[in-house]
Write an enzyme that holds these catalytic residues in place. Structure first.
Site, PDB file in Angstrom:
ATOM      1  CD  GLN A  88      -2.665  -1.314   2.513  1.00 56.19           C
ATOM      2  OE1 GLN A  88      -2.491  -0.543   3.458  1.00 56.19           O
ATOM      3  NE2 GLN A  88      -3.502  -2.337   2.600  1.00 56.19           N
ATOM      4  CG  HIS A 152      -2.503  -0.801   7.783  1.00 58.18           C
ATOM      5  ND1 HIS A 152      -2.883  -1.507   8.884  1.00 58.18           N
ATOM      6  CD2 HIS A 152      -3.285  -1.276   6.771  1.00 58.18           C
ATOM      7  CE1 HIS A 152      -3.839  -2.372   8.572  1.00 58.18           C
ATOM      8  NE2 HIS A 152      -4.090  -2.247   7.269  1.00 58.18           N
ATOM      9  CD  GLU A 246     -13.773   3.841  14.272  1.00 59.01           C
ATOM     10  OE1 GLU A 246     -13.866   2.892  15.066  1.00 59.01           O
ATOM     11  OE2 GLU A 246     -13.141   4.899  14.532  1.00 59.01           O
ATOM     12  CE1 TYR A 256     -11.230  10.615  16.781  1.00 58.19           C
ATOM     13  CE2 TYR A 256      -8.892  10.976  17.160  1.00 58.19           C
ATOM     14  CZ  TYR A 256     -10.163  11.477  16.971  1.00 58.19           C
ATOM     15  OH  TYR A 256     -10.384  12.828  16.985  1.00 58.19           O
ATOM     16  CE1 TYR A 267      -9.485  -7.238   6.521  1.00 56.33           C
ATOM     17  CE2 TYR A 267      -7.387  -7.283   7.680  1.00 56.33           C
ATOM     18  CZ  TYR A 267      -8.355  -6.595   6.978  1.00 56.33           C
ATOM     19  OH  TYR A 267      -8.191  -5.256   6.742  1.00 56.33           O
TER      20      TYR A 267
END
Length: 372
Positions: A88, A152, A246, A256, A267
């Site tokens: 990513q 991430h 979210e 958070y 998963y």
């Protein structure tokens, strides 16, 4: 054998129940009253986009190419820093300074190998554009340590009304150590002065061992962040695991929750946390179960799209549509599909011309033109 099946079946039921949102807002089918137009031709993975005063667009492509699209023609910008293109990670977001017309600063996040060790991590720079080349490149912040994990990185950039620059860095697949620890990078939203220095009123300034650039923590992988033009607040969304994406409002020093609380599951169907809420942890404005895999976010202003005005647009990588999130204040009151089956929607932004532009993997920048 029957006993084994009986034991597994309740676990399956519990897993399915965990993937429901009991307060969900029904997703409505689209009402197609627009046409779509590709701007500048095909781009493999258009991650970030921003506009220059002349109306041209700068678009990051994840592999490391920065395009300048002008008069529907794209040119590759030179002298782009080398990116750590893994999973990513790559060339990520881009934003111009609110006072770009006078200072010329462009802000970029990307995955970088800077700092030593194997792998890379999220970095924020600023630079100027001259003769289709980046110049005066300045390093503003680099998350550490580097890691070869491919997930991430985040990362989005936003400016608030006071000129502070915010950027996100995901927890890099280290959920058990990074997001809840303010002495470590990753799983955070950072706030800096526009020159990269740390504001004196950041929440963890002066705390022993703290990364003082941190503004919020307990974040998983925020890939949408934008200023609410009505309130000046910074809104963000972030990926949950399996379920639990979210929408949050960025608040100074807020936690958070990841992975202490979550509306998602692993998963593989396993429980990450039995808690959805906990004192001292911010509740989301809204959460998606199942996950839509959100990427990109913008508020709609102006009168080109009357039914969308004042509401939020969020791209879905998983379901390959644009979602209109209808708001009443900070409450989600409606949801509607737009551009159904458009493809993996990586980004969405409203241009200075008032039109909505989508970054779609394998297609490039797609403009939504409302019917008259």
């Amino acid at each position: 054998m029957n006993k084994i099946i009986l034991l597994i079946f309740p676990l399956f039921i519990l897993s399915c129940q965990a993937q429901k949102n009991p307060t969900d807002v029904t997703l409505q089918d689209e009402v197609k009253n627009y046409t779509l137009e590709n701007i500048g031709g095909e781009i493999a993975n258009p991650w970030g986009m921003t506009w220059l005063p002349d109306g041209s667009i700068l678009v990051t492509e994840k592999s490391g190419i920065l395009y300048h699209i002008k008069n529907n023609q794209k040119t590759e910008v030179k002298n782009v820093p080398e990116v750590y293109n893994r999973g990513q990670g790559g060339l990520l977001d881009i934003a111009v300074h609110p006072k770009y017309a006078t200072n010329g600063w462009i802000y970029i996040t990307f995955s970088s190998t800077e700092g030593g060790g194997e792998g890379g991590n999220t970095k924020l720079i600023r630079a100027k554009l001259e003769n289709e080349s980046l110049v005066q490149i300045e390093s503003l912040y680099k998350a550490m340590p580097n890691t070869t994990k491919g997930q991430h990185f985040g990362s989005r950039i936003a400016f608030d009304n006071d000129g502070y620059v915010y950027f996100s860095a995901g927890e890099r697949g280290e959920e058990s150590v990074n997001p809840q620890d303010i002495t470590r990078d990753n799983g955070k939203i950072y706030r800096l002065n526009d020159d990269g220095s740390i504001p004196k009123d950041n929440p963890f300034v002066g705390k022993a061992g703290a990364k003082e650039a941190i503004y919020t923590y307990g974040n998983r992988n925020p890939q949408g962040m934008v200023k609410n033009p009505a309130t000046g607040e910074i809104w963000l969304h972030e990926h949950g695991p399996k379920g639990g994406d979210e929408i949050n409002i960025v608040k100074k020093g807020a936690n958070y929750g990841w992975p202490v609380v979550t509306y998602g599951i692993g998963y593989d169907g396993t429980t990450i946390s039995k808690e959805n809420q906990k004192p001292g942890i911010e509740d989301p404005i809204y959460y998606w179960v199942p996950s839509i895999a959100p990427s990109g976010m913008t508020f709609v202003t102006g009168d080109l799209y009357p039914a969308w005005k004042g509401h939020l647009l969020v791209g879905s990588l998983k379901f390959q549509y644009l979602e209109l999130v209808k708001l009443k204040g900070n409450t989600v009151i409606g949801r509607q599909k737009i551009a159904t089956d458009i493809g993996r929607l990586r980004n969405v932004a409203q241009g200075p011309d008032g039109y909505i532009y989508m970054g779609v993997e394998g297609k490039g920048i797609v403009k939504i033109i409302p019917n008259k």
